[in-house]
Design an enzyme around this catalytic site. Structure first.
Site, PDB file in Angstrom:
ATOM      1  N   GLY A  12     -21.313  -0.912  34.004  1.00  0.00           N
ATOM      2  CA  GLY A  12     -21.318  -1.574  32.624  1.00  0.00           C
ATOM      3  C   GLY A  12     -22.268  -2.401  32.441  1.00  0.00           C
ATOM      4  N   LEU A  92     -17.218  14.526  28.887  1.00  0.00           N
ATOM      5  CA  LEU A  92     -17.656  15.058  27.690  1.00  0.00           C
ATOM      6  C   LEU A  92     -16.643  14.527  26.632  1.00  0.00           C
ATOM      7  CD1 LEU A  92     -19.399  17.275  26.520  1.00  0.00           C
ATOM      8  CD2 LEU A  92     -17.567  18.773  26.816  1.00  0.00           C
ATOM      9  N   HIS A 109     -28.905   8.218  27.169  1.00  0.00           N
ATOM     10  CA  HIS A 109     -28.982   9.282  28.251  1.00  0.00           C
ATOM     11  C   HIS A 109     -30.341   8.646  28.887  1.00  0.00           C
ATOM     12  CE1 HIS A 109     -28.489  12.930  30.613  1.00  0.00           C
ATOM     13  NE2 HIS A 109     -30.095  13.038  30.535  1.00  0.00           N
TER      14      HIS A 109
HETATM   15  C1  GAR Z   1     -26.994   4.259  32.294  1.00  0.00           C
HETATM   16  O1  GAR Z   1     -28.413   4.503  32.989  1.00  0.00           O
HETATM   17  C2  GAR Z   1     -26.990   5.478  31.307  1.00  0.00           C
HETATM   18  O2  GAR Z   1     -28.088   5.855  30.708  1.00  0.00           O
HETATM   19  C3  GAR Z   1     -26.313   6.468  32.111  1.00  0.00           C
HETATM   20  O3  GAR Z   1     -25.394   5.707  33.119  1.00  0.00           O
HETATM   21  C4  GAR Z   1     -25.865   4.406  33.496  1.00  0.00           C
HETATM   22  C5  GAR Z   1     -24.830   3.470  33.298  1.00  0.00           C
HETATM   23  O4  GAR Z   1     -25.322   2.336  33.693  1.00  0.00           O
HETATM   24  N1  GAR Z   1     -25.566   7.345  31.404  1.00  0.00           N
HETATM   25  C6  GAR Z   1     -25.485   9.032  31.571  1.00  0.00           C
HETATM   26  O5  GAR Z   1     -26.061   9.449  32.508  1.00  0.00           O
HETATM   27  C7  GAR Z   1     -24.720   9.729  30.674  1.00  0.00           C
HETATM   28  N2  GAR Z   1     -24.992  11.016  30.762  1.00  0.00           N
HETATM   29  P1  GAR Z   1     -24.558   1.103  33.438  1.00  0.00           P
HETATM   30  O6  GAR Z   1     -22.938   1.218  33.860  1.00  0.00           O
HETATM   31  O7  GAR Z   1     -25.142  -0.310  34.233  1.00  0.00           O
HETATM   32  O8  GAR Z   1     -24.455   0.594  32.135  1.00  0.00           O
END
Ligand code: GAR
Length: 196
Positions: A12, A92, A109
Protein backbone atom coordinates in the site's frame (compact mmCIF):
# COMPACT_ATOMS: atom_id res chain seq x y z
CA UNK A 1 -16.59 16.64 -2.13
CA UNK A 2 -15.03 14.10 -4.49
CA UNK A 3 -14.78 10.63 -3.06
CA UNK A 4 -12.02 8.13 -3.81
CA UNK A 5 -12.02 4.40 -3.10
CA UNK A 6 -8.47 3.01 -2.99
CA UNK A 7 -8.09 -0.68 -3.89
CA UNK A 8 -4.83 -2.38 -2.90
CA UNK A 9 -3.64 -5.94 -2.36
CA UNK A 10 -0.19 -5.40 -0.90
CA UNK A 11 1.96 -3.04 1.10
CA UNK A 12 0.00 0.00 0.00
CA UNK A 13 2.85 2.46 -0.44
CA UNK A 14 1.12 4.03 -3.46
CA UNK A 15 -2.19 4.15 -1.60
CA UNK A 16 -0.47 5.96 1.24
CA UNK A 17 1.19 8.49 -1.11
CA UNK A 18 -2.18 9.24 -2.70
CA UNK A 19 -3.93 9.54 0.64
CA UNK A 20 -1.15 11.80 1.96
CA UNK A 21 -1.45 13.99 -1.12
CA UNK A 22 -5.13 14.65 -0.40
CA UNK A 23 -4.88 14.49 3.39
CA UNK A 24 -5.45 18.20 3.90
CA UNK A 25 -7.75 18.69 0.93
CA UNK A 26 -11.17 20.13 1.62
CA UNK A 27 -12.70 18.78 -1.59
CA UNK A 28 -11.20 15.29 -2.03
CA UNK A 29 -11.65 12.49 0.47
CA UNK A 30 -10.38 8.92 0.71
CA UNK A 31 -13.73 7.41 1.57
CA UNK A 32 -12.70 3.79 1.63
CA UNK A 33 -9.74 1.44 1.36
CA UNK A 34 -10.69 -1.92 -0.15
CA UNK A 35 -8.61 -5.07 -0.29
CA UNK A 36 -8.85 -8.73 -1.15
CA UNK A 37 -5.98 -9.54 1.21
CA UNK A 38 -6.66 -9.64 4.96
CA UNK A 39 -2.88 -9.39 5.55
CA UNK A 40 -2.30 -6.41 3.25
CA UNK A 41 -0.04 -3.71 4.70
CA UNK A 42 -2.48 -1.12 3.40
CA UNK A 43 -4.93 -2.10 6.18
CA UNK A 44 -2.54 -1.01 8.91
CA UNK A 45 -1.73 2.20 7.02
CA UNK A 46 -5.43 3.05 6.68
CA UNK A 47 -6.07 2.35 10.34
CA UNK A 48 -3.24 4.69 11.34
CA UNK A 49 -4.97 7.36 9.28
CA UNK A 50 -3.82 9.69 6.54
CA UNK A 51 -3.12 13.27 7.56
CA UNK A 52 -6.30 14.88 8.86
CA UNK A 53 -8.23 11.73 8.10
CA UNK A 54 -7.59 9.89 11.33
CA UNK A 55 -9.37 6.72 10.35
CA UNK A 56 -10.23 5.43 6.91
CA UNK A 57 -12.75 2.57 6.76
CA UNK A 58 -11.30 -0.66 5.38
CA UNK A 59 -13.31 -3.20 3.43
CA UNK A 60 -11.87 -6.72 3.12
CA UNK A 61 -13.67 -8.94 0.64
CA UNK A 62 -13.27 -12.45 -0.72
CA UNK A 63 -13.33 -13.81 -4.25
CA UNK A 64 -16.92 -15.03 -4.11
CA UNK A 65 -18.28 -11.66 -2.96
CA UNK A 66 -16.21 -9.80 -5.55
CA UNK A 67 -16.98 -11.94 -8.60
CA UNK A 68 -20.33 -13.56 -7.85
CA UNK A 69 -22.31 -10.78 -6.21
CA UNK A 70 -22.93 -7.06 -6.83
CA UNK A 71 -22.31 -6.16 -3.21
CA UNK A 72 -19.04 -4.28 -3.78
CA UNK A 73 -20.51 -2.27 -6.69
CA UNK A 74 -23.59 -1.44 -4.64
CA UNK A 75 -21.53 -0.36 -1.66
CA UNK A 76 -19.36 1.92 -3.80
CA UNK A 77 -22.46 3.47 -5.38
CA UNK A 78 -24.13 3.92 -2.02
CA UNK A 79 -21.05 5.71 -0.71
CA UNK A 80 -21.06 8.06 -3.70
CA UNK A 81 -17.61 7.05 -4.89
CA UNK A 82 -16.47 9.21 -7.82
CA UNK A 83 -13.18 7.50 -8.64
CA UNK A 84 -11.81 4.02 -7.93
CA UNK A 85 -8.02 4.06 -7.78
CA UNK A 86 -6.20 0.74 -8.04
CA UNK A 87 -2.87 0.94 -6.25
CA UNK A 88 -1.28 -2.48 -6.41
CA UNK A 89 -4.62 -4.27 -6.67
CA UNK A 90 -3.96 -7.65 -8.27
CA UNK A 91 -7.42 -8.98 -9.22
CA UNK A 92 -9.18 -8.33 -12.50
CA UNK A 93 -12.10 -5.93 -12.04
CA UNK A 94 -15.44 -7.70 -12.66
CA UNK A 95 -17.49 -6.58 -15.68
CA UNK A 96 -20.41 -5.28 -13.62
CA UNK A 97 -18.13 -3.00 -11.62
CA UNK A 98 -16.38 -1.67 -14.75
CA UNK A 99 -19.76 -0.95 -16.36
CA UNK A 100 -21.06 0.78 -13.24
CA UNK A 101 -18.02 3.11 -13.16
CA UNK A 102 -17.22 3.97 -16.80
CA UNK A 103 -13.96 5.94 -16.99
CA UNK A 104 -14.08 6.05 -13.22
CA UNK A 105 -11.50 3.34 -12.49
CA UNK A 106 -7.78 3.88 -12.96
CA UNK A 107 -4.79 1.62 -12.42
CA UNK A 108 -1.03 1.94 -12.21
CA UNK A 109 1.14 -0.68 -13.90
CA UNK A 110 4.88 -0.92 -13.18
CA UNK A 111 6.06 -1.02 -16.82
CA UNK A 112 5.64 0.77 -20.12
CA UNK A 113 2.45 -0.79 -21.52
CA UNK A 114 1.67 -2.39 -23.89
CA UNK A 115 4.92 -4.15 -23.09
CA UNK A 116 4.99 -6.39 -20.03
CA UNK A 117 1.27 -6.32 -19.34
CA UNK A 118 -1.45 -8.95 -19.13
CA UNK A 119 -2.35 -11.80 -16.83
CA UNK A 120 0.51 -12.84 -14.55
CA UNK A 121 2.42 -9.63 -15.22
CA UNK A 122 2.29 -7.85 -11.91
CA UNK A 123 4.60 -6.68 -9.18
CA UNK A 124 8.02 -8.29 -9.16
CA UNK A 125 7.29 -10.56 -12.15
CA UNK A 126 7.21 -7.48 -14.35
CA UNK A 127 10.67 -6.31 -13.30
CA UNK A 128 12.11 -9.82 -13.73
CA UNK A 129 10.71 -9.96 -17.26
CA UNK A 130 12.08 -6.51 -18.10
CA UNK A 131 15.60 -7.51 -17.00
CA UNK A 132 15.38 -10.90 -18.75
CA UNK A 133 14.43 -9.14 -22.01
CA UNK A 134 17.48 -6.83 -21.76
CA UNK A 135 15.29 -3.75 -21.93
CA UNK A 136 17.11 -0.43 -21.77
CA UNK A 137 14.18 1.35 -20.16
CA UNK A 138 11.15 0.67 -18.04
CA UNK A 139 8.67 2.91 -16.26
CA UNK A 140 5.07 3.34 -15.24
CA UNK A 141 1.73 3.43 -17.01
CA UNK A 142 -1.42 4.93 -15.50
CA UNK A 143 -4.52 3.91 -17.43
CA UNK A 144 -8.28 3.57 -17.33
CA UNK A 145 -9.46 0.08 -16.45
CA UNK A 146 -11.60 -2.10 -18.66
CA UNK A 147 -12.46 -5.78 -18.42
CA UNK A 148 -9.08 -6.97 -19.68
CA UNK A 149 -5.77 -6.81 -17.83
CA UNK A 150 -3.77 -3.65 -18.58
CA UNK A 151 -5.58 -2.75 -21.82
CA UNK A 152 -7.55 0.38 -20.93
CA UNK A 153 -6.80 3.78 -22.42
CA UNK A 154 -3.44 5.17 -21.30
CA UNK A 155 -3.53 8.40 -19.30
CA UNK A 156 0.13 8.91 -18.43
CA UNK A 157 3.54 7.23 -18.79
CA UNK A 158 6.97 8.02 -17.39
CA UNK A 159 10.18 6.11 -18.02
CA UNK A 160 13.49 5.37 -16.32
CA UNK A 161 16.66 3.81 -17.73
CA UNK A 162 17.51 0.15 -17.12
CA UNK A 163 21.26 -0.45 -16.99
CA UNK A 164 22.80 -3.79 -18.08
CA UNK A 165 23.94 -4.27 -14.47
CA UNK A 166 20.50 -3.59 -12.95
CA UNK A 167 18.77 -6.38 -11.04
CA UNK A 168 14.97 -6.67 -10.89
CA UNK A 169 15.22 -5.08 -7.42
CA UNK A 170 17.05 -2.07 -8.89
CA UNK A 171 14.37 -1.67 -11.55
CA UNK A 172 11.64 -2.05 -8.92
CA UNK A 173 13.19 0.73 -6.83
CA UNK A 174 13.44 3.13 -9.75
CA UNK A 175 9.93 2.35 -10.97
CA UNK A 176 8.47 2.77 -7.50
CA UNK A 177 10.10 6.19 -7.19
CA UNK A 178 8.31 7.17 -10.42
CA UNK A 179 5.02 5.80 -9.09
CA UNK A 180 5.23 7.78 -5.87
CA UNK A 181 6.24 10.93 -7.72
CA UNK A 182 3.49 10.85 -10.34
CA UNK A 183 0.46 8.82 -9.28
CA UNK A 184 -1.04 11.25 -6.75
CA UNK A 185 -0.83 14.18 -9.15
CA UNK A 186 -2.31 12.16 -12.03
CA UNK A 187 -5.21 11.13 -9.76
CA UNK A 188 -5.77 14.83 -9.02
CA UNK A 189 -5.68 15.63 -12.75
CA UNK A 190 -8.22 12.89 -13.54
CA UNK A 191 -10.55 14.20 -10.82
CA UNK A 192 -10.26 17.68 -12.34
CA UNK A 193 -11.28 16.48 -15.78
CA UNK A 194 -14.32 14.52 -14.59
CA UNK A 195 -17.67 16.07 -15.44
CA UNK A 196 -20.44 16.32 -12.89
C1 GAR B 1 3.15 -1.20 -7.65
O1 GAR B 1 4.45 -1.27 -8.20
C2 GAR B 1 2.12 -1.26 -8.75
O2 GAR B 1 2.52 -0.67 -9.94
C3 GAR B 1 1.97 -2.75 -8.92
O3 GAR B 1 2.01 -3.26 -7.61
C4 GAR B 1 2.88 -2.44 -6.82
C5 GAR B 1 2.19 -2.12 -5.51
O4 GAR B 1 3.06 -1.50 -4.62
N1 GAR B 1 0.74 -3.06 -9.60
C6 GAR B 1 0.61 -4.06 -10.46
O5 GAR B 1 1.51 -4.82 -10.73
C7 GAR B 1 -0.78 -4.19 -11.08
N2 GAR B 1 -0.75 -5.05 -12.22
P1 GAR B 1 2.51 -0.81 -3.29
O6 GAR B 1 1.62 -1.84 -2.59
O7 GAR B 1 3.74 -0.52 -2.49
O8 GAR B 1 1.76 0.41 -3.68
Amino acid sequence: MKRIALFASGSGSNAEKIADYFADSTNVEITLVATNNPKAGVIERARRGFGRQTHVPVLVFDRTTFYETDRITELLQKQGIDLIVLAGFMWLMPGGLVQAFPNRIINIHPALLPKFGGKGMYGHFVHEAVVAANETESGITIHYVNERYDEGQIIFQASCPVLPTDSPEDVARNVQALEHRHYPRVVADVLQTMNY
